[in-house]
Design a protein around this motif. Structure first.
Motif, PDB file in Angstrom:
ATOM      1  N   MET A  22     -11.322   6.379  -3.411  1.00  0.00           N
ATOM      2  CA  MET A  22     -12.237   5.931  -2.395  1.00  0.00           C
ATOM      3  C   MET A  22     -13.476   6.815  -2.345  1.00  0.00           C
ATOM      4  N   LYS A  23     -13.298   8.132  -2.410  1.00  0.00           N
ATOM      5  CA  LYS A  23     -14.438   9.035  -2.411  1.00  0.00           C
ATOM      6  C   LYS A  23     -15.297   8.827  -3.655  1.00  0.00           C
ATOM      7  N   GLU A  24     -14.636   8.518  -4.743  1.00  0.00           N
ATOM      8  CA  GLU A  24     -15.376   8.291  -5.996  1.00  0.00           C
ATOM      9  C   GLU A  24     -16.279   7.064  -5.870  1.00  0.00           C
ATOM     10  N   GLU A  25     -15.784   6.018  -5.214  1.00  0.00           N
ATOM     11  CA  GLU A  25     -16.585   4.800  -5.032  1.00  0.00           C
ATOM     12  C   GLU A  25     -17.816   5.090  -4.183  1.00  0.00           C
ATOM     13  N   ILE A  26     -17.615   5.828  -3.101  1.00  0.00           N
ATOM     14  CA  ILE A  26     -18.736   6.170  -2.221  1.00  0.00           C
ATOM     15  C   ILE A  26     -19.747   7.038  -2.966  1.00  0.00           C
ATOM     16  N   LYS A  27     -19.240   7.990  -3.726  1.00  0.00           N
ATOM     17  CA  LYS A  27     -20.117   8.882  -4.487  1.00  0.00           C
ATOM     18  C   LYS A  27     -20.932   8.087  -5.511  1.00  0.00           C
ATOM     19  N   LYS A  84     -21.683   4.825  -5.384  1.00  0.00           N
ATOM     20  CA  LYS A  84     -22.633   3.958  -4.689  1.00  0.00           C
ATOM     21  C   LYS A  84     -23.826   4.755  -4.172  1.00  0.00           C
TER      22      LYS A  84
END
Length: 62
Positions: free
Chosen positions: A1-6, A8
């Motif tokens: 999840m953090k990877e997706e936000i990072k 984006k």
């Protein structure tokens, strides 16, 4: 999840780099013009009050 936000966030920054830079420069330029203006108003007041006291001294001496 953090990877997706990072990812984006990184994509957003890459796509809007020039808009962000322009906004930051506009804010800096605005601050350069606004902050000294407030400071110079107090200087103007001090000059005016000292000029008034000098006029009073001259009037009293005459």
């Amino acid at each position: 999840m953090k990877e997706e936000i990072k990812e984006k966030l990184q994509e957003f920054l890459e796509n809007n780099k020039w808009q962000i830079v322009t906004i930051v420069i506009a804010i800096i330029v605005t601050l350069i013009f606004v902050l000294p203006t407030k400071h110079s108003d107090s200087d103007t007041f001090e000059i005016s009050s000292s000029s008034t006291s000098q006029i009073s001294k001259v009037s009293t001496s005459v």
